[in-house]
Design an enzyme around this catalytic site. Structure first.
Site, PDB file in Angstrom:
ATOM      1  N   GLU A   1       0.861  -1.185   0.000  1.00 42.95           N
ATOM      2  CA  GLU A   1       0.000   0.000   0.000  1.00 42.95           C
ATOM      3  C   GLU A   1       0.893   1.230   0.000  1.00 42.95           C
ATOM      4  O   GLU A   1       1.958   1.234   0.629  1.00 42.95           O
ATOM      5  CB  GLU A   1      -0.901   0.026   1.239  1.00 42.95           C
ATOM      6  CG  GLU A   1      -1.666   1.344   1.340  1.00 42.95           C
ATOM      7  CD  GLU A   1      -2.833   1.334   2.303  1.00 42.95           C
ATOM      8  OE1 GLU A   1      -2.819   0.511   3.237  1.00 42.95           O
ATOM      9  OE2 GLU A   1      -3.751   2.153   2.123  1.00 42.95           O
TER      10      GLU A   1
ATOM     11  N   CYS B   1      -6.501   1.133   2.793  1.00 47.62           N
ATOM     12  CA  CYS B   1      -7.480   2.223   2.853  1.00 47.62           C
ATOM     13  C   CYS B   1      -7.441   3.117   1.614  1.00 47.62           C
ATOM     14  O   CYS B   1      -8.444   3.764   1.304  1.00 47.62           O
ATOM     15  CB  CYS B   1      -7.256   3.059   4.106  1.00 47.62           C
ATOM     16  SG  CYS B   1      -7.635   2.156   5.603  1.00 47.62           S
TER      17      CYS B   1
ATOM     18  N   ASN C   1     -12.050  -3.300   0.589  1.00 52.72           N
ATOM     19  CA  ASN C   1     -10.930  -3.492   1.525  1.00 52.72           C
ATOM     20  C   ASN C   1     -11.479  -3.805   2.910  1.00 52.72           C
ATOM     21  O   ASN C   1     -11.871  -4.918   3.175  1.00 52.72           O
ATOM     22  CB  ASN C   1     -10.013  -2.265   1.522  1.00 52.72           C
ATOM     23  CG  ASN C   1      -8.923  -2.375   2.568  1.00 52.72           C
ATOM     24  OD1 ASN C   1      -8.300  -3.422   2.692  1.00 52.72           O
ATOM     25  ND2 ASN C   1      -8.705  -1.340   3.353  1.00 52.72           N
ATOM     26  N   GLU C   2     -11.525  -2.823   3.790  1.00 55.47           N
ATOM     27  CA  GLU C   2     -12.050  -3.101   5.142  1.00 55.47           C
ATOM     28  C   GLU C   2     -13.482  -2.605   5.208  1.00 55.47           C
ATOM     29  O   GLU C   2     -13.748  -1.546   5.756  1.00 55.47           O
ATOM     30  CB  GLU C   2     -11.176  -2.417   6.192  1.00 55.47           C
ATOM     31  CG  GLU C   2      -9.868  -3.141   6.405  1.00 55.47           C
ATOM     32  CD  GLU C   2      -9.011  -2.528   7.498  1.00 55.47           C
ATOM     33  OE1 GLU C   2      -9.252  -1.368   7.879  1.00 55.47           O
ATOM     34  OE2 GLU C   2      -8.086  -3.222   7.953  1.00 55.47           O
TER      35      GLU C   2
HETATM   36  O1  AHR Z   1      -1.970  -1.124   6.507  1.00 49.94           O
HETATM   37  C1  AHR Z   1      -2.480   0.064   6.979  1.00 49.94           C
HETATM   38  C2  AHR Z   1      -3.994   0.093   6.965  1.00 49.94           C
HETATM   39  O2  AHR Z   1      -4.496  -0.819   7.876  1.00 49.94           O
HETATM   40  C3  AHR Z   1      -4.640  -0.326   5.682  1.00 49.94           C
HETATM   41  O3  AHR Z   1      -4.712   0.705   4.795  1.00 49.94           O
HETATM   42  C4  AHR Z   1      -5.997  -0.747   6.102  1.00 49.94           C
HETATM   43  O4  AHR Z   1      -6.548  -1.720   5.249  1.00 49.94           O
HETATM   44  C5  AHR Z   1      -5.805  -1.193   7.524  1.00 49.94           C
HETATM   45  O5  AHR Z   1      -6.690  -0.559   8.357  1.00 49.94           O
END
Ligand code: AHR
Length: 678
Positions: A50, A244, A380-381
Site C-alpha cells: 500500500e 485504505c 478493503n475493510e
Molecule cells: O496497513 C495500513 C492500513 O491498515 C490499511 O490501509 C488498512 O486496510 C488497515 O486498516
C-alpha cells in the site's frame, strides 16, 4: 490496603506465570512423514503493498523528483524557485495541464532557476548514472539551453555541484529531452536544479530524474535495492494497491486504476489519504503520482514471481471516516462504474489486444502477453449491510463475464468482533472464493489465537478459504519492528501452515516505510534514501517463503510426556510451537519450531511413518537455520540492517528402523527451521 494486597497477589501471580513461561520442558514433536497432508498453495505466503509511509513515490518507485508535473495543490510544493518563473496551465498533457515557464529575468546575472528537494532529499550514488528527462519547448521558437545540476546544498566545498549536464532545447513543439548525470560522490540529500537560459524563455513540464539502474532496467522503474528485497523474499502473491487508499477518504479520492495506466506524463495526481490520516504525523506533501500504477504492479508481480492480487473499490468510501454516508448508490446503475472497473481490469490483465481496448493498452505499454490474473478482491475493510448489498450486485456481474476469476470478499477491519462474525456468513452466502481477514494485534492476542484456524466450527470445511490479508504483531510502543514481536509472528504462522487447506494466503502488512516519512509502524522493510533494512519480521516471512514445501505433514507436540496435540501450549501462554511440510519435488522434510519462552527448551523431533529402507538412506546431516529474537528491542534499520538475521548451522539426525530423531536445545525466543533430505 485492599489495593496493596491485590498488587501483591498480582505480582506473585506474575512471578508464577513467568516461571511457567521460563521453565525448560521436554518437547516432543512427532511428524508423520507417511501421510501427505493438504497441498500448500503457491500463494500461501505473500506481500501486501500500500502507498503508506512513502511506499510508492519516495520509496519503491525510483523517481527522485517530487511534484514533477507541478500538479500538487501548491503547484510549487517541493520546489524552490528564483528569477522569473511562471506557472502555466495549457500544457501538452490534458490531465496534468500545469507546467513552468522559465523566462529571462531581465538581467544577465539574475538567474531563473527551479530546484527540487526530492523526497526528503534525493539519494544519489557516486559514479552511478541518473537519467534526467523533461518535456520542454521554446515558446518563441529557436533554441535555448537548460543547465541541470545535482547539488549538495550543505557542502563546505567551493562548488555545490555533484554533477551536471546541459540540454539543448529546440523549437516551439513540446518534445521529451533526456540527459545522463553522473554524480561524483554519494549523497543522501541531493537537490536537482534546472537553470533557465538567461536570454531565452523555455517551458518545462514533467521534470524527472531516475537512476539508470532500476529493478530489471525499466525506465519508469523501481528502486533496485527496494525491489530486490521483494524478489529475495520469494512471495507467492502480491496484493496491491492497498489498504485504505483503495477506499479513499471520499469516493472521489479512491484509488482509480484506470488513472494509473497509459503514459506516465498523463496520469492524473491523486491525493494520498495518509498525508492527513494521523494528525500527529502529518505529511502535507504526500500525494500519489500514479507513476507506479497497475501496469507496473502487474509487471513487478511477474518479475518477482508472485500472483498479482489487485483490490478494487466496491462503491464505498472509507467507513471509518464516513460512516455510511459517502457511498455510491446501491443499485446496478449506481455501481455500474465499479462493475466496469472490475471487468475492464481483468481484460487489461488477461485480454486479447486484438479485440479488447484495455488489453490493447497493456500491449501498447509493452506487455502483449497476458499477466494471467487469477484473483480479484472487491472491497478493503468494509462491513455489514452496506458492503454485503453492494458486493451482492457487483460480484455476480463480474462472474457472468469472468467466471474464471476467484473473487475475494472481506470480513472487515477486525478479526474477532461482530462485524467479523457477520461478515463471514455473508461472504459464504455470496460465494466468495476467499475472505480477507485483518489483524494488527499485540503479543497477547497472538498468544490467545495460536489455534485460530483449527476452529472448524467457525471456518467450515467448504466455502470460502481464508486470506489473511493484513496482519502483524504490534507491541511495546510500535517500534520500527522489534525482534520480540516477530517471534510471535513465526509461532502464529505454524497455525496457518498446519491449516493450509483453509488458509490459502497470508500477507504481512504494511510492507514498506521510509525512515523520515512513516505514518504506521511496524513495517516489513525500512529504507532511507540510500539503503534498505530487512526487519526480523521480514526474515520470519522469508524463512516461511523459502521453505514453503508442497504438502503439510501431520505434526503433534507433547510437553513433558503430556497428551500430544497440534498445540498443547495453554491458550495465552508462551511455549514451543511447531509445524512441518514436505517438499515432494526436492524430497525434503521441513520442520519449523519456535520457542517463544524466555528459556532454552529441549526438543526431540521424531520423523515417523518412514519405511526402513527410507530410514537407512536418510541423510543424517540436517540443515538448520536459526533466527534468534531474544533481544526484545533489537531492530534492523538502514545503517544497522543486520542486528537480527537468520544464521545457518547444521545438526544431526539419528535413525533406527522405525524413526528418525533430532535432539536439540532450542534457545529462548528462537525460530528454527530443520531441513531433512530424504
Ligand atoms: O496497513 C495500513 C492500513 O491498515 C490499511 O490501509 C488498512 O486496510 C488497515 O486498516
Amino acid at each position: 490496603m485492599k489495593k496493596k494486597l491485590f498488587l501483591l497477589a498480582a505480582a506473585l501471580f506474575g512471578a508464577a506465570n513467568l516461571q511457567l513461561s521460563t521453565a525448560s520442558a521436554e518437547n516432543v514433536i512427532t511428524v508423520n512423514a507417511k501421510k501427505l497432508g493438504a497441498p500448500i498453495q503457491s500463494t500461501q505466503w505473500g506481500i501486501f503493498f500500500e502507498d503508506i509511509n512513502y511506499a510508492a513515490d519516495g520509496g519503491l518507485y525510483a523517481e527522485l523528483v517530487k511534484n514533477r508535473s507541478f500538479e500538487f495543490p501548491n503547484h510549487f510544493a517541493g520546489w524552490d524557485i528564483s528569477g522569473k518563473v511562471m506557472l502555466m496551465n495549457d500544457g501538452p498533457f490534458d490531465r496534468n495541464p500545469h507546467y513552468v515557464r522559465l523566462a529571462p529575468s531581465g538581467h544577465n546575472d539574475k538567474h531563473t532557476m527551479i530546484e527540487n528537494h526530492g523526497f526528503f532529499g534525493m539519494g544519489v550514488t557516486g559514479g552511478e548514472e541518473y537519467r534526467f528527462s523533461v518535456w520542454a519547448r521554446v515558446p518563441e521558437g529557436g533554441s535555448s539551453k537548460l543547465w541541470i545540476d545535482l547539488v549538495d546544498n550543505a557542502t563546505m566545498e567551493e562548488d555545490q555541484k555533484l554533477g551536471n549536464v546541459g540540454v539543448d532545447i529546440n523549437g516551439k513543439e513540446w518534445k521529451k529531452y533526456t540527459a545522463v548525470i553522473k554524480p561524483k560522490r554519494t549523497f543522501a540529500k541531493a537537490h536537482l536544479r534546472v537553470w533557465g537560459d538567461s536570454k531565452t524563455t523555455t517551458d518545462v513540464e514533467h521534470v524527472s530524474l531516475f537512476p539508470v539502474k532500476t529493478y530489471k532496467g525499466h525506465e519508469n522503474g523501481m528502486r533496485l535495492d527496494v525491489a530486490q528485497s521483494l524478489e529475495d523474499l520469494h512471495p507467492g502473491v502480491f496484493r496491491f494497491p492497498g489498504g485504505c487508499i483503495v477506499e479513499g477518504t471520499d469516493l472521489e479520492t479512491r484509488y482509480q486504476w484506470k488513472n494509473s495506466v497509459g503514459p506516465v506524463e498523463n496520469r492524473p495526481l491523486n491525493e494520498n489519504r495518509w498525508h492527513y490520516t494521523f494528525t500527529q504525523r502529518y505529511f502535507p506533501d504526500y500525494f500519489q503520482s500514479y507513476g507506479l500504477g497497475f501496469f507496473e504492479y502487474f509487471q513487478l508481480s511477474e518479475e518477482i514471481g508472485a500472483e498479482p492480487l489487485p483490490v478494487l473499490n466496491v462503491g464505498m468510501a472509507c467507513q471509518f471516516q464516513n460512516g455510511d454516508d459517502a457511498h455510491a448508490p446501491c443499485t446496478k446503475e449506481g455501481l455500474q462504474q465499479f462493475i466496469d472497473d472490475c471487468i475492464d481490469l481483468i481484460d487489461f490483465a488477461n485480454g486479447d489486444p486484438a479485440t479488447n481496448q484495455w488489453a490493447k493498452l497493456r500491449a501498447d505499454m509493452g506487455h502483449p502477453a497476458p499477466f494471467n490474473l487469477k484473483f480479484l478482491a472487491i472491497g478493503n475493510e468494509q462491513w455489514e449491510k452496506p458492503y454485503f448489498d453492494r458486493l451482492a450486485i457487483i460480484a455476480p456481474e463480474v462472474r457472468k463475464v469472468h467466471p474464471e476469476i476467484k473473487l475475494i470478499g472481506t470480513s472487515g477491519p477486525n478479526a474477532e468482533d461482530d462485524h467479523f462474525k457477520n461478515g463471514w456468513p455473508a461472504m459464504r452466502e455470496l460465494k466468495c472464493d476467499l475472505v480477507d481477514e485483518h489483524y494488527y494485534r499485540d503479543i497477547q492476542w497472538y498468544k490467545n489465537w495460536m489455534n485460530r484456524y483449527d476452529d472448524r466450527a467457525f471456518y467450515t470445511k467448504d466455502g470460502p478459504r481464508v486470506f489473511a490479508g493484513e496482519w502483524a504483531c504490534h507491541d511495546r510502543g510500535k517500534k520500527y519492528n522489534h525482534a520480540g514481536a516477530s517471534i510471535y509472528e513465526a509461532a502464529f504462522m505454524t497455525n496457518i501452515e498446519r491449516n493450509a487447506d483453509l488458509v490459502h494466503m497470508a500477507t504481512y502488512a504494511p510492507l514498506f516505510s521510509h525512515m523520515e516519512g512513516w505514518q504506521w509502524r511496524p513495517d516489513l522493510i525500512w529504507y532511507d534514501n540510500l539503503s534498505t533494512a530487512r526487519t526480523a519480521s521480514y526474515y520470519v516471512q522469508q524463512l516461511y517463503m523459502l521453505n514453503r514445501g508442497t504438502n503439510v505433514l501431520p505434526t503433534t507436540l507433547s510437553i513433558d510426556g503430556g497428551t500430544a496435540s497440534v498445540n498443547p501450549v495453554p491458550k495465552g501462554e508462551d511455549g514451543v510451537f511447531a509445524s512441518s511440510v514436505i517438499d515432494t519435488q526436492k524430497q525434503e522434510i521441513i520442520v519449523k519450531v519456535i520457542n517463544t519462552t524466555a528459556t532454552a527448551q529441549s526438543i526431540t523431533i521424531q520423523l515417523t511413518g518412514m519405511k526402513p529402507k527410507q530410514l537407512e538412506a536418510i541423510n543424517t546431516k540436517v540443515e538448520l537455520i536459526s533466527l534468534n529474537c531474544a533481544d526484545y528491542d533489537a531492530e534492523n534499520v538502514p545503517g544497522k540492517p543486520e542486528v537480527v538475521s537468520p544464521k545457518a548451522f547444521s545438526t544431526t539426525l539419528s535413525a533406527d528402523k522405525k524413526v528418525a530423531s533430532i535432539q536439540e536445545r532450542i534457545p529462548a525466543k528462537t525460530f528454527q527451521v530443520y531441513k531433512v533430505k530424504l
